[in-house]
Design a protein around this motif. Sequence first.
Motif, PDB file in Angstrom:
ATOM      1  N   ARG A  81      -2.712 -49.129   2.864  1.00 29.00           N
ATOM      2  CA  ARG A  81      -2.387 -49.365   4.283  1.00 29.00           C
ATOM      3  C   ARG A  81      -3.594 -49.047   5.167  1.00 29.00           C
ATOM      4  NH1 ARG A  81       2.392 -46.945   2.673  1.00 29.00           N
ATOM      5  NH2 ARG A  81       1.814 -44.952   3.619  1.00 29.00           N
ATOM      6  N   ALA A  82      -4.284 -47.952   4.874  1.00 28.32           N
ATOM      7  CA  ALA A  82      -5.467 -47.568   5.664  1.00 28.32           C
ATOM      8  C   ALA A  82      -6.578 -48.606   5.510  1.00 28.32           C
ATOM      9  CB  ALA A  82      -5.961 -46.185   5.249  1.00 28.32           C
ATOM     10  N   LEU A  83      -6.751 -49.115   4.301  1.00 25.66           N
ATOM     11  CA  LEU A  83      -7.755 -50.166   4.065  1.00 25.66           C
ATOM     12  C   LEU A  83      -7.436 -51.411   4.890  1.00 25.66           C
ATOM     13  CD1 LEU A  83      -8.517 -50.214   0.243  1.00 25.66           C
ATOM     14  CD2 LEU A  83     -10.213 -50.235   2.075  1.00 25.66           C
ATOM     15  N   THR A  84      -6.179 -51.813   4.901  1.00 26.28           N
ATOM     16  CA  THR A  84      -5.757 -52.984   5.668  1.00 26.28           C
ATOM     17  C   THR A  84      -6.005 -52.767   7.159  1.00 26.28           C
ATOM     18  OG1 THR A  84      -4.120 -53.567   4.000  1.00 26.28           O
ATOM     19  CG2 THR A  84      -3.794 -54.490   6.199  1.00 26.28           C
ATOM     20  N   ALA A  85      -5.663 -51.585   7.647  1.00 21.74           N
ATOM     21  CA  ALA A  85      -5.865 -51.278   9.069  1.00 21.74           C
ATOM     22  C   ALA A  85      -7.349 -51.331   9.426  1.00 21.74           C
ATOM     23  CB  ALA A  85      -5.281 -49.908   9.406  1.00 21.74           C
ATOM     24  N   LEU A  86      -8.197 -50.779   8.563  1.00 20.50           N
ATOM     25  CA  LEU A  86      -9.645 -50.813   8.828  1.00 20.50           C
ATOM     26  C   LEU A  86     -10.186 -52.237   8.730  1.00 20.50           C
ATOM     27  CD1 LEU A  86     -11.126 -47.650   7.089  1.00 20.50           C
ATOM     28  CD2 LEU A  86     -11.113 -48.185   9.522  1.00 20.50           C
ATOM     29  N   HIS A  87      -9.664 -52.999   7.782  1.00 18.35           N
ATOM     30  CA  HIS A  87     -10.075 -54.405   7.657  1.00 18.35           C
ATOM     31  C   HIS A  87      -9.738 -55.155   8.931  1.00 18.35           C
ATOM     32  CE1 HIS A  87      -9.511 -58.655   6.583  1.00 18.35           C
ATOM     33  NE2 HIS A  87     -10.605 -58.458   5.865  1.00 18.35           N
ATOM     34  N   ASP A  88      -8.523 -54.929   9.447  1.00 21.06           N
ATOM     35  CA  ASP A  88      -8.093 -55.593  10.678  1.00 21.06           C
ATOM     36  C   ASP A  88      -8.949 -55.153  11.872  1.00 21.06           C
ATOM     37  OD1 ASP A  88      -6.161 -56.830   9.162  1.00 21.06           O
ATOM     38  OD2 ASP A  88      -4.502 -55.579   9.888  1.00 21.06           O
ATOM     39  N   LEU A  89      -9.373 -53.895  11.875  1.00 19.63           N
ATOM     40  CA  LEU A  89     -10.208 -53.350  12.941  1.00 19.63           C
ATOM     41  C   LEU A  89     -11.603 -53.983  12.902  1.00 19.63           C
ATOM     42  CD1 LEU A  89      -9.835 -51.117  15.091  1.00 19.63           C
ATOM     43  CD2 LEU A  89     -10.846 -49.518  13.458  1.00 19.63           C
ATOM     44  N   GLY A  90     -12.138 -54.106  11.689  1.00 22.33           N
ATOM     45  CA  GLY A  90     -13.477 -54.663  11.509  1.00 22.33           C
ATOM     46  C   GLY A  90     -14.528 -53.567  11.424  1.00 22.33           C
ATOM     47  N   THR A  91     -15.548 -53.810  10.612  1.00 21.33           N
ATOM     48  CA  THR A  91     -16.567 -52.787  10.346  1.00 21.33           C
ATOM     49  C   THR A  91     -17.462 -52.511  11.553  1.00 21.33           C
ATOM     50  OG1 THR A  91     -18.099 -54.439   9.452  1.00 21.33           O
ATOM     51  CG2 THR A  91     -16.666 -53.312   7.868  1.00 21.33           C
ATOM     52  N   ARG A  92     -17.458 -53.398  12.539  1.00 20.48           N
ATOM     53  CA  ARG A  92     -18.325 -53.204  13.715  1.00 20.48           C
ATOM     54  C   ARG A  92     -17.604 -52.516  14.887  1.00 20.48           C
ATOM     55  NH1 ARG A  92     -22.953 -57.055  13.003  1.00 20.48           N
ATOM     56  NH2 ARG A  92     -22.509 -58.118  11.062  1.00 20.48           N
ATOM     57  N   LEU A  94     -15.908 -49.603  17.094  1.00 18.59           N
ATOM     58  CA  LEU A  94     -16.328 -48.210  17.346  1.00 18.59           C
ATOM     59  C   LEU A  94     -15.521 -47.199  16.532  1.00 18.59           C
ATOM     60  CD1 LEU A  94     -16.855 -48.290  21.226  1.00 18.59           C
ATOM     61  CD2 LEU A  94     -18.615 -48.168  19.440  1.00 18.59           C
ATOM     62  N   ASP A  95     -14.256 -47.492  16.278  1.00 19.85           N
ATOM     63  CA  ASP A  95     -13.397 -46.551  15.555  1.00 19.85           C
ATOM     64  C   ASP A  95     -13.524 -46.673  14.031  1.00 19.85           C
ATOM     65  OD1 ASP A  95     -12.440 -45.567  17.955  1.00 19.85           O
ATOM     66  OD2 ASP A  95     -10.727 -46.936  17.992  1.00 19.85           O
ATOM     67  N   PHE A  96     -14.293 -47.648  13.556  1.00 27.38           N
ATOM     68  CA  PHE A  96     -14.399 -47.854  12.116  1.00 27.38           C
ATOM     69  C   PHE A  96     -14.983 -46.626  11.419  1.00 27.38           C
ATOM     70  CE2 PHE A  96     -16.523 -49.041   8.191  1.00 27.38           C
ATOM     71  CZ  PHE A  96     -15.527 -49.761   7.542  1.00 27.38           C
ATOM     72  N   GLU A  97     -16.041 -46.082  12.001  1.00 24.82           N
ATOM     73  CA  GLU A  97     -16.752 -44.948  11.385  1.00 24.82           C
ATOM     74  C   GLU A  97     -15.803 -43.787  11.069  1.00 24.82           C
ATOM     75  OE1 GLU A  97     -20.527 -44.198  10.019  1.00 24.82           O
ATOM     76  OE2 GLU A  97     -20.232 -45.769  11.510  1.00 24.82           O
ATOM     77  N   ASN A  98     -15.038 -43.331  12.069  1.00 21.96           N
ATOM     78  CA  ASN A  98     -14.107 -42.218  11.856  1.00 21.96           C
ATOM     79  C   ASN A  98     -12.978 -42.606  10.914  1.00 21.96           C
ATOM     80  OD1 ASN A  98     -15.508 -40.431  13.469  1.00 21.96           O
ATOM     81  ND2 ASN A  98     -14.344 -40.951  15.318  1.00 21.96           N
ATOM     82  N   GLY A  99     -12.473 -43.809  11.076  1.00 18.16           N
ATOM     83  CA  GLY A  99     -11.409 -44.276  10.196  1.00 18.16           C
ATOM     84  C   GLY A  99     -11.872 -44.355   8.757  1.00 18.16           C
ATOM     85  N   PHE A 100     -13.102 -44.815   8.555  1.00 13.71           N
ATOM     86  CA  PHE A 100     -13.610 -44.924   7.189  1.00 13.71           C
ATOM     87  C   PHE A 100     -13.868 -43.539   6.598  1.00 13.71           C
ATOM     88  CE2 PHE A 100     -16.651 -45.373   3.777  1.00 13.71           C
ATOM     89  CZ  PHE A 100     -15.957 -46.281   2.980  1.00 13.71           C
ATOM     90  N   ALA A 101     -14.341 -42.620   7.405  1.00 16.82           N
ATOM     91  CA  ALA A 101     -14.577 -41.251   6.911  1.00 16.82           C
ATOM     92  C   ALA A 101     -13.267 -40.662   6.372  1.00 16.82           C
ATOM     93  CB  ALA A 101     -15.168 -40.379   8.010  1.00 16.82           C
ATOM     94  N   ALA A 102     -12.168 -40.856   7.103  1.00 13.11           N
ATOM     95  CA  ALA A 102     -10.859 -40.359   6.663  1.00 13.11           C
ATOM     96  C   ALA A 102     -10.409 -41.085   5.394  1.00 13.11           C
ATOM     97  CB  ALA A 102      -9.831 -40.529   7.777  1.00 13.11           C
TER      98      ALA A 102
END
Length: 147
Positions: A81-92, A94-102
């Motif tokens: 679920r977290a992977l899907t949410a980050l994918h939807d957010l996109g790697t560029r 601003l919140d990707f960095e913190n989300g990916f760290a978690a």
Amino acid sequence: MGYSDVIDLLLEQHNEIRRLCAGVERSQGTQRERQFAELAELVHLHERGARVVVHPATRNGTATGNMVGVARLLEGAAIERALTALHDLGTRHLDFENGFAALHRAILEHATREELDEFPILRVQVPVQRLHMMAGELHDVQVMDAA
């Protein structure tokens, strides 16, 4: 690919997942997008195989095995679920960095728990020949899912 058993195959996937997580963390732009897409695909295939082949074998033997198998299943679902949410957010984003760290922490913890809690149960409960057969089953599930 000659794996001696399913646990060896899973450990190889864990190493690749760890490598890709580190790659996502230290890359940017298009390279980060590629690394993240590769990571998401491998994690999806890994979790699908674990859901279909590995966790049921862990849950088959004892109350402890059942508890461990269910816990890994729930962690894997949360990671997907977290992977899907980050994918939807996109790697560029601003919140990707913190989300990916978690997410990275969750992936590392999940892999470590599989290695320390689940794999020893499989080694004790499942006959060696069955562990070998499970490697083929895991491979087949992942190939079919990737198709």
